[in-house]
Design a protein around this motif. Structure first.
Motif, PDB file in Angstrom:
ATOM      1  N   ASN A 132       1.024  -1.083  -0.195  1.00  0.00           N
ATOM      2  CA  ASN A 132      -0.123   0.039  -0.040  1.00  0.00           C
ATOM      3  C   ASN A 132       0.995   1.193   0.118  1.00  0.00           C
ATOM      4  N   MET A 176      -3.032  -1.645  -7.504  1.00  0.00           N
ATOM      5  CA  MET A 176      -3.758  -1.319  -6.229  1.00  0.00           C
ATOM      6  C   MET A 176      -4.102  -2.693  -5.784  1.00  0.00           C
ATOM      7  N   ASP A 227      -6.347  -4.905  -2.803  1.00  0.00           N
ATOM      8  CA  ASP A 227      -7.360  -4.664  -1.656  1.00  0.00           C
ATOM      9  C   ASP A 227      -7.913  -5.951  -1.260  1.00  0.00           C
ATOM     10  N   GLN A 255      -9.742  -7.509  -4.842  1.00  0.00           N
ATOM     11  CA  GLN A 255      -9.366  -6.601  -5.855  1.00  0.00           C
ATOM     12  C   GLN A 255      -7.974  -6.296  -6.073  1.00  0.00           C
ATOM     13  N   TRP A 282      -7.448   4.885  -8.777  1.00  0.00           N
ATOM     14  CA  TRP A 282      -7.793   3.727  -8.011  1.00  0.00           C
ATOM     15  C   TRP A 282      -7.028   3.724  -6.628  1.00  0.00           C
ATOM     16  N   GLU A 283      -5.616   3.728  -6.943  1.00  0.00           N
ATOM     17  CA  GLU A 283      -4.803   3.559  -5.746  1.00  0.00           C
ATOM     18  C   GLU A 283      -5.155   4.751  -4.744  1.00  0.00           C
ATOM     19  N   LYS A 335      -8.329   4.063  -2.764  1.00  0.00           N
ATOM     20  CA  LYS A 335      -8.294   2.985  -1.876  1.00  0.00           C
ATOM     21  C   LYS A 335      -7.506   3.715  -0.799  1.00  0.00           C
ATOM     22  N   LEU A 340     -10.213   3.671   2.306  1.00  0.00           N
ATOM     23  CA  LEU A 340      -9.920   2.564   3.091  1.00  0.00           C
ATOM     24  C   LEU A 340      -8.978   2.588   4.193  1.00  0.00           C
ATOM     25  N   ASN A 341      -7.885   2.900   3.576  1.00  0.00           N
ATOM     26  CA  ASN A 341      -6.583   2.857   4.584  1.00  0.00           C
ATOM     27  C   ASN A 341      -6.782   3.895   5.509  1.00  0.00           C
ATOM     28  N   TYR A 363     -19.111   2.825  -3.138  1.00  0.00           N
ATOM     29  CA  TYR A 363     -17.647   2.142  -2.454  1.00  0.00           C
ATOM     30  C   TYR A 363     -17.936   2.406  -0.902  1.00  0.00           C
ATOM     31  N   LEU A 374     -17.738  -0.282   1.688  1.00  0.00           N
ATOM     32  CA  LEU A 374     -16.556  -0.269   2.937  1.00  0.00           C
ATOM     33  C   LEU A 374     -17.075  -0.418   4.154  1.00  0.00           C
ATOM     34  N   ARG A 428      -1.824   7.907   3.756  1.00  0.00           N
ATOM     35  CA  ARG A 428      -3.273   7.544   4.051  1.00  0.00           C
ATOM     36  C   ARG A 428      -3.893   8.870   4.538  1.00  0.00           C
TER      37      ARG A 428
END
Ligand code: CS2
Length: 490
Positions: free
Chosen positions: A187, A224, A226, A259, A286-287, A290, A294-295, A348, A352, A379
């Motif tokens: 990540n 990316m 996940d 993913q 995308w990265e 995410k 998410l992170n 999303y 999540l 992050r």
């Protein structure tokens, strides 16, 4: 009795077994850093390729340090169970893609030989953020790192993943082979470019002509990755043994979601990947989505929930104040993204939250809290920088960062002590040691160049926000801070 080839036929009927002849599989992939994440993510995807009939993509996986994974997997012929848990549902699948596990320091020659083999076309990495030996804030090589310093001096016995890659590429060049495609599955922001920069720098120091060959012929696609893969516990192993009738010490537990978005830039053959893998021209959007959604939320949940004495992610989200905080953090982060057209951010976010809520994962806050210095820049801090530049508020994002700073004290709101597990724990602890109050602690942390990007170091808005939140955390605790977040306008 352990899980093994011989035991496969004895397993209960509802356990999915490798649908191919493992004896016919050849090795096309070398993986560096075999932990639970690789076993539940890329290895399962190569297992799909094998099951679809292309038997060129077996994996030799290496641990760069600890012999634990070999002890788990070698007696099991490389087999392990991937247990997918969703609330009360669970399904078990035996993954057969890993042909062999090597422990790099013991089998340096064998690992390099397989990396340099004509059959090997892909090298994947999950070595965690700190394994790249790159400064988290700038991406520059950390030359003072003892293992990297050894590799800079000599590649006779590489110590780092970068060292193995450079050495193996030089062997391929001498043998007249093409390079392999090297795929970072960590990540990191722009993980492919970071890996490439590290490899190129190390190669340049040893042999500029090798570096030129790598630059001309190699490929380091961005990716990316996940999938939530919590660490396996002894209880998980005991429960699975009940179900399988044999013990599987290499099992992994994970969620249904998976993913892998890969930049379609390979320098040699690649398999026809199956479900869960997307090849694309541009991974960055995308990265970024995410990492920041998410992170970013994960780290906030980990520090603030962990400080509140809550052990698991889903337990933190049972608190209304924590849920509100996550939504607020997502509102803030969302405004900084340029998502790809296929990514519906509202959907999303909803999905999540459902993934975080999965009570069967038992994902520990302390696990996610690890290595914060390596995670925060991509992050949370990059998101904060983007918002400040646009004149936007940072209430929730700055609370998450203040949670990380409070975490460095090594004691939660219930008075329970813990070890701060972070390669920079010593340096951060030293910077904080003499700071008399919250304002001084914030000043000290903002001065840590390895973590805090230059643009944020002198930022008055950020300093004020962090000082506010650290004071609240120190005097009222994490749950109170989470509850106050919605009323903050900055
Ligand atoms: C987590 C990630 O431990 C952590 O820092 O945020 O491992 C997270 O579970 C994965 O990136 C999900 O894809």
């Amino acid at each position: 009795m352990r899980l093994s080839e011989a035991e496969l036929t004895q397993l209960p009927g509802d356990v999915t077994r490798p649908g191919y002849d493992r004896a016919q599989v050849t090795v096309g992939v070398v993986h560096l850093g075999i932990g639970a994440f690789h076993r539940a993510h890329q290895a399962a995807m190569f297992d799909d390729v094998l099951a679809a009939g292309d038997l060129r993509w077996g994996i030799v996986a290496a641990s760069l340090r600890s012999p634990t994974v070999r002890e788990q997997m070698a007696p099991q012929d490389g087999l392990y169970t991937m247990l997918v848990r969703d609330g009360a549902q669970q399904s078990a699948r035996i993954i057969g893609a890993v042909q062999k596990v090597l422990i790099a320091p013991e089998t340096t020659g064998e690992l390099l030989a397989v990396m340099a083999s004509p059959d090997t076309h892909i090298v994947t990495l999950t070595i965690t953020e700190k394994g790249y030996k790159l400064d988290p804030a700038t991406g520059a090589l950390i030359e003072g790192d003892p293992q990297l310093a050894a590799d800079l001096a000599s590649l006779d016995k590489p110590q780092t993943a970068l060292g193995y890659i450079v050495k193996a590429l030089s062997m391929r060049r001498v043998a007249g082979l093409e390079p392999f495609t090297a795929i970072s599955c960590d990540n990191l922001p722009h993980n492919g470019s970071r890996l490439y920069a590290g490899v190129l720098e190390l190669a340049t120091r040893h042999d500029p002509s090798l570096a030129a060959w790598i630059a001309a012929k190699g490929a380091f696609p961005e990716t990316m990755v996940d999938r939530i893969v919590p660490a396996t516990t002894p209880q998980d192993i005991a429960d699975l043994a009940q179900r399988l009738g044999v013990e599987d010490r290499a099992m992994v537990k994970t969620e249904p979601f998976t993913q892998w978005v890969i930049e379609d830039r390979f320098c040699g053959p690649r398999p026809a990947f199956g479900a869960g893998v997307q090849l694309t021209g541009a991974v960055a959007p995308w990265e970024e989505a995410k990492l920041r959604l998410l992170n970013g939320a994960h780290s906030g949940i980990a520090y603030l929930g962990g400080l509140a004495g809550l052990a698991h992610v889903h337990e933190v989200l049972e608190k209304a104040e924590a849920r509100g905080f996550v939504e607020q953090l997502w509102d803030e982060a969302q405004a900084t993204l340029s998502p790809p057209p296929e990514l519906d951010i509202a959907a999303y976010r909803k999905a999540l939250m459902g993934r975080f809520d999965n009570p069967a994962l038992m994902h520990r806050t302390h696990q996610i809290a690890m290595d914060g210095s390596q995670k925060l820049p991509q992050r949370l801090l990059a998101t904060i920088a983007a918002r400040l530049q646009a004149g936007q508020g940072i209430a929730a994002l700055s609370l998450a960062v203040a949670g990380w700073i409070r975490w460095q004290a090594g004691v939660d709101d219930l008075g329970q002590g813990f070890t701060v597990d972070d390669p920079l724990a010593g340096a951060i602890g030293a910077a904080l040691a003499d700071a008399p109050d919250a304002a001084a602690r914030i000043e000290a942390v903002l001065g840590i160049e390895a973590v805090v990007p230059a643009a944020l170091r002198g930022d008055a808005v950020l300093r004020k926000a962090l000082t506010h939140w650290l004071t609240v955390l120190e005097t009222k605790g994490a749950l109170a801070a989470l509850a106050l977040c919605k009323d903050v306008a900055w």
